[in-house]
Design a protein around this motif. Structure first.
Motif, PDB file in Angstrom:
ATOM      1  N   ASP A 159      26.539  65.313  49.588  1.00  0.00           N
ATOM      2  CA  ASP A 159      25.899  65.931  48.431  1.00  0.00           C
ATOM      3  C   ASP A 159      26.488  67.278  48.060  1.00  0.00           C
ATOM      4  O   ASP A 159      26.321  67.743  46.923  1.00  0.00           O
ATOM      5  N   ARG A 160      27.172  67.935  48.981  1.00  0.00           N
ATOM      6  CA  ARG A 160      27.802  69.204  48.615  1.00  0.00           C
ATOM      7  C   ARG A 160      28.860  68.992  47.548  1.00  0.00           C
ATOM      8  O   ARG A 160      29.149  69.904  46.761  1.00  0.00           O
ATOM      9  N   GLY A 161      29.430  67.800  47.496  1.00  0.00           N
ATOM     10  CA  GLY A 161      30.418  67.508  46.458  1.00  0.00           C
ATOM     11  C   GLY A 161      29.793  67.461  45.076  1.00  0.00           C
ATOM     12  O   GLY A 161      30.327  68.030  44.110  1.00  0.00           O
ATOM     13  N   TRP A 162      28.661  66.760  44.948  1.00  0.00           N
ATOM     14  CA  TRP A 162      27.967  66.731  43.659  1.00  0.00           C
ATOM     15  C   TRP A 162      27.543  68.136  43.257  1.00  0.00           C
ATOM     16  O   TRP A 162      27.622  68.518  42.081  1.00  0.00           O
ATOM     17  N   ALA A 166      28.776  70.081  39.815  1.00  0.00           N
ATOM     18  CA  ALA A 166      27.801  70.568  38.842  1.00  0.00           C
ATOM     19  C   ALA A 166      27.963  72.069  38.613  1.00  0.00           C
ATOM     20  O   ALA A 166      27.893  72.552  37.468  1.00  0.00           O
ATOM     21  N   VAL A 167      28.186  72.833  39.679  1.00  0.00           N
ATOM     22  CA  VAL A 167      28.376  74.277  39.541  1.00  0.00           C
ATOM     23  C   VAL A 167      29.653  74.580  38.763  1.00  0.00           C
ATOM     24  O   VAL A 167      29.689  75.492  37.918  1.00  0.00           O
ATOM     25  N   LEU A 168      30.729  73.817  39.005  1.00  0.00           N
ATOM     26  CA  LEU A 168      31.972  74.045  38.273  1.00  0.00           C
ATOM     27  C   LEU A 168      31.808  73.749  36.790  1.00  0.00           C
ATOM     28  O   LEU A 168      32.406  74.425  35.942  1.00  0.00           O
ATOM     29  N   LEU A 198      37.168  64.791  41.214  1.00  0.00           N
ATOM     30  CA  LEU A 198      37.296  66.242  41.167  1.00  0.00           C
ATOM     31  C   LEU A 198      37.359  66.757  39.735  1.00  0.00           C
ATOM     32  O   LEU A 198      36.877  67.852  39.434  1.00  0.00           O
ATOM     33  N   GLN A 199      37.916  65.975  38.827  1.00  0.00           N
ATOM     34  CA  GLN A 199      38.031  66.419  37.438  1.00  0.00           C
ATOM     35  C   GLN A 199      36.681  66.493  36.729  1.00  0.00           C
ATOM     36  O   GLN A 199      36.563  67.163  35.702  1.00  0.00           O
ATOM     37  N   GLY A 200      35.668  65.823  37.247  1.00  0.00           N
ATOM     38  CA  GLY A 200      34.359  65.879  36.620  1.00  0.00           C
ATOM     39  C   GLY A 200      34.386  65.371  35.203  1.00  0.00           C
ATOM     40  O   GLY A 200      34.936  64.299  34.910  1.00  0.00           O
ATOM     41  N   SER A 201      33.838  66.148  34.272  1.00  0.00           N
ATOM     42  CA  SER A 201      33.796  65.726  32.872  1.00  0.00           C
ATOM     43  C   SER A 201      35.173  65.742  32.227  1.00  0.00           C
ATOM     44  O   SER A 201      35.356  65.201  31.136  1.00  0.00           O
ATOM     45  N   GLY A 202      36.165  66.355  32.880  1.00  0.00           N
ATOM     46  CA  GLY A 202      37.515  66.387  32.340  1.00  0.00           C
ATOM     47  C   GLY A 202      38.323  65.144  32.631  1.00  0.00           C
ATOM     48  O   GLY A 202      39.481  65.034  32.210  1.00  0.00           O
ATOM     49  N   ARG A 203      37.711  64.185  33.336  1.00  0.00           N
ATOM     50  CA  ARG A 203      38.430  62.954  33.666  1.00  0.00           C
ATOM     51  C   ARG A 203      38.872  62.239  32.391  1.00  0.00           C
ATOM     52  O   ARG A 203      38.082  61.988  31.488  1.00  0.00           O
ATOM     53  N   GLY A 422      27.646  65.976  29.974  1.00  0.00           N
ATOM     54  CA  GLY A 422      27.279  64.571  30.145  1.00  0.00           C
ATOM     55  C   GLY A 422      27.852  63.924  31.381  1.00  0.00           C
ATOM     56  O   GLY A 422      27.932  62.701  31.478  1.00  0.00           O
ATOM     57  N   MET A 423      28.272  64.738  32.370  1.00  0.00           N
ATOM     58  CA  MET A 423      28.953  64.213  33.560  1.00  0.00           C
ATOM     59  C   MET A 423      28.030  63.334  34.411  1.00  0.00           C
ATOM     60  O   MET A 423      27.003  63.794  34.911  1.00  0.00           O
ATOM     61  N   GLY A 424      28.398  62.093  34.600  1.00  0.00           N
ATOM     62  CA  GLY A 424      27.763  61.178  35.546  1.00  0.00           C
ATOM     63  C   GLY A 424      26.254  61.284  35.597  1.00  0.00           C
ATOM     64  O   GLY A 424      25.555  61.102  34.586  1.00  0.00           O
ATOM     65  N   PRO A 425      25.710  61.599  36.772  1.00  0.00           N
ATOM     66  CA  PRO A 425      24.254  61.618  36.945  1.00  0.00           C
ATOM     67  C   PRO A 425      23.560  62.742  36.196  1.00  0.00           C
ATOM     68  O   PRO A 425      22.334  62.761  36.109  1.00  0.00           O
ATOM     69  N   PHE A 426      24.327  63.694  35.627  1.00  0.00           N
ATOM     70  CA  PHE A 426      23.733  64.823  34.928  1.00  0.00           C
ATOM     71  C   PHE A 426      23.664  64.582  33.419  1.00  0.00           C
ATOM     72  O   PHE A 426      23.420  65.503  32.642  1.00  0.00           O
TER      73      PHE A 426
END
Length: 710
Positions: A159-162, A166-168, A198-203, A422-426
């Motif tokens: 969970d530290r990854g999620w 989210a913080v980034l 790792l790219q998050g919403s930038g994928r 709008g990233m994934g679960p968020f």
């Protein structure tokens, strides 16, 4: 392509005649602003591969203020890296500073007024800066351009990854620009997927590549397919069976005298017991685990780095890249939980010219021996676990919504999704969590705005919401002090259970007599004792589970396949005994259902804990209720027959059932109280399941075997 001043110091200050392959390959994509995942074995020069191009880019484009964040999972790793990165930045007239929980208030104030070019921190400390009333985070991070995530695989698997992602995303919105993301990792099984994560919403929106020269033909890969794992590196690997911690201490004390040895154990209790026995045998011994005081760990690591003939006994705290000097040998008691973990530990050796990587496995019991053999067999096949983020992190969605409202004071009820793009679960799927937070008073709603409510103040407001930035729940522990010196922390059960005679603890490898307990401050005071101390830690720690692939490798070992390492005669004899004992529980062509004369029915799947839990939930008609499956077998009802078995399998829906969740497990999920009960249960159920491999097992042939005797 690097800054000439850097080039001068690389040659003249570091004494390098050339760069390593990863360091050369990383220059072009990082100078070009691409997102990247840099892969190399332990001690492969990943820090420099990221730092040199980014410092070059910093000077070339005139970046001002804090422009590079360097994020690590451990404060100790940050402390270890800081001198190196500070030296590299100083070559160019730049600065690098540390920011984490151990940094003093005066030093923090100096950092805020004199922004360093590179800031080394943890995700939790980064979020604390975002929510702190004492930090103008918009001004401080206004020049931010790049984030380097060291040991990214250590984040992504839990969970530290999620939390980090989210913080980034919030940080990127705060500074008003996309941030270049660079991950550093040891070899993993799915590098392209990890980079996309790792790219998050930038994928898909930003250029990205995996840089991994040691993966033949896969350096600079821009394709979506995962790169295969490399063959295992040559090394000196031996597997022995010793049968107990006491025997392990005897072997370690007798072998490799004059060498610097690092011993990994899977529990803190084993670390303490082994260290005590080694010291009793006159071996210079140091310890490292999470319940030791910071000063105690630092003293041990510093002394170990300077000593020669000594042993340091550790849990996984020294698995990551903390420098403890040149090691001669790694010793492993039983087996780590993954091949990836083993590769990290193996990589601590063989760093000096003319030395090879080595590891001696000492199995404490038959199960430990089988686990070690299975892991080494999978390693020899070139297999490494894929790093997969835990599914459905709804509890972290709740935590992030609260943290965002704390950061911004208020957020539009229809605009909160924009903070995570709008990233994934968020994304939109988080709406039920928002409704629950408002209904339960965690958030207040007024005029279309959301802000922190009274329930969040009550639960998390202590010490400026410090508990809101920690992703995991820490088990309750008592601080142990000798005079004014803090030694570490212990389980409160050791202080409350009935004992005959004086109460003694084992901590930091030494025995202590408890002289006074301060129940209000959760402290106990001790004096040295000769012997008889006990060590124990419990609480909410995650139970180690064997994966499908390692369970199947254990089956292959029992079917006669040896790992291609040196087996001592003791280990070979014990493996032969295990194969005889499991003669009727393994079959190369499918699974077995065994019936003992006393009525014990077991379905031997060798599918791992999660797949077996999924199978047990899906075949409830023939499974013993309220009896847990393990990684090897599923308990079946006494009246099961080929006919009832076939009927039960035929009734399994196309979508297998998720495992039932224990209420106590839900209580151990941080922020579960901020979720609707059904969503908290669904979150844990998804995380304890392995549907793909359960379906694979269900499709395999099944044989019924009747056993006689016991």
């Amino acid at each position: 392509m690097l800054d000439p001043v850097l080039g001068h110091h690389i040659v003249n200050s570091l004494g390098w005649r050339s760069l390593r392959p990863l360091q050369e390959a990383a220059i072009e994509p990082l100078l070009g602003g691409e997102d990247a995942l840099l892969l190399a074995p332990t001690a492969g020069g990943k820090t420099e591969a990221a730092a040199f191009p980014l410092l070059t880019r910093m000077g070339r484009h005139g970046w001002k203020g804090t422009s590079v964040l360097y994020v690590c999972p451990l404060k100790a790793l940050l402390n270890n890296l800081h001198p190196r990165l500070r030296a590299y930045t100083e070559w160019l007239g730049r600065t690098a500073e540390l920011w984490h929980g151990d940094i003093t208030t005066p030093r923090r104030r100096r950092i805020l007024t004199q922004r360093p070019d590179v800031l080394l921190t943890t995700p939790e400390s980064l979020e604390s800066m975002l929510v702190s009333a004492h930090v103008d985070h918009r001004a401080f991070f206004s020049g931010l351009r790049t984030v380097v995530v060291d040991e990214v695989h250590a984040f992504a698997g839990d969970d530290r990854g999620w939390h980090l992602l989210a913080v980034l995303e919030r940080l990127s919105r705060t500074v008003g620009r996309p941030l270049q993301r660079v991950g550093l990792s040891a070899t993993i099984g799915n590098p392209q997927e990890l980079l996309a994560w790792l790219q998050g919403s930038g994928r898909g929106r930003r250029p990205a590549r995996v840089v991994a020269p040691h993966l033949d033909g896969h350096s600079d890969s821009r394709q979506p397919a995962a790169a295969p794992s490399p063959p295992p590196p040559p090394g000196d690997i031996e597997l022995d069976y010793v049968g107990s911690v006491a025997n392990a201490a005897t072997v370690i004390a007798a072998l490799h005298r004059g060498e610097k040895r690092l011993v990994f154990c899977e529990t803190r209790r084993t670390v303490e017991e082994l260290a005590e026995r080694l010291r009793a045998k006159g071996v210079t011994t140091f310890l490292s685990h999470a319940s030791l005081a910071v000063d105690e760990r630092r003293r041990a690591e510093a002394a170990f780095a300077e000593e020669r003939d000594c042993v340091i006994v550790s849990t996984s705290t020294l698995e990551l890249g903390i420098d403890v000097g040149d090691l001669d040998r790694v010793i492993q008691l039983d087996a780590p939980s993954s091949v990836a973990s083993f590769l990290q530990r193996l990589g601590r050796t063989g760093r000096r010219p003319g030395t090879t990587r080595n590891c001696l496995f000492l199995a404490l019991d038959g199960e430990g021996l089988l686990s070690a053999a299975a892991l080494l067999l999978q390693w020899s096949r070139g297999w490494v676990e894929p790093v997969v983020a835990p599914p459905e992190p709804r509890h972290l969605v709740a935590q992030q919504l609260l943290a965002l409202c704390l950061q911004e004071q208020w957020v539009g009820e229809n605009l909160w999704q924009e903070w995570w793009n709008g990233m994934g679960p968020f994304g939109p799927g988080a709406a039920p969590v928002v409704r629950h937070l408002v209904e339960q008073g965690y958030l207040d709603e007024d005029g279309g705005l959301l802000f922190v409510g009274p329930e969040a103040e009550r639960r998390y407001g202590y010490r400026h919401f410090m508990n809101l930035t920690a992703v995991f729940t820490a088990p309750p522990e008592f601080t142990v002090c000798h005079g004014r010196t803090e030694i570490g922390r212990t389980d409160p059960d050791l202080l409350t259970e009935h004992v005959e005679g004086p109460r003694k603890l084992l901590l930091a490898g030494r025995n202590w007599l408890v002289t006074y307990i301060d129940w209000n401050r959760k402290r106990c005071f001790v004096e040295p004792a000769d012997e008889g101390g006990r060590a124990r830690w419990s609480g909410f720690a995650t139970v180690r589970v064997r994966s499908f692939h390692l369970a199947r490798a254990a089956r292959d070992v029992l079917l006669g396949e040896d790992p291609p390492v040196r087996l001592t005669p003791r280990a070979a004899a014990r493996l032969a005994e295990a194969r005889d004992r499991h003669l009727h529980t393994v079959h190369p062509g499918g699974t077995l259902i065994t019936r003992h004369t006393e009525g014990d029915i077991r379905w031997w799947t060798w599918a791992g804990h999660r797949a077996n839990a999924t199978l047990a939930a899906s075949l409830s008609a023939v499974v013993v209720p309220h009896r847990r499956a393990n990684d090897q077998w599923v308990p079946l009802r006494e009246d099961v027959s080929p006919a009832t078995w076939g009927a039960a399998v035929a009734q399994v829906p196309s979508g297998l059932c998720l495992p039932e969740v224990d209420e106590r497990a839900v209580r151990g999920l941080k922020f579960a109280e901020a979720l609707p009960a059904r969503l908290a249960v669904a979150t844990l159920a998804a995380r304890t399941a392995d549907v793909p491999h359960a379906g694979e097992v269900l499709a395999e042939p099944v044989r019924f075997v009747r056993l006689t005797g016991t």
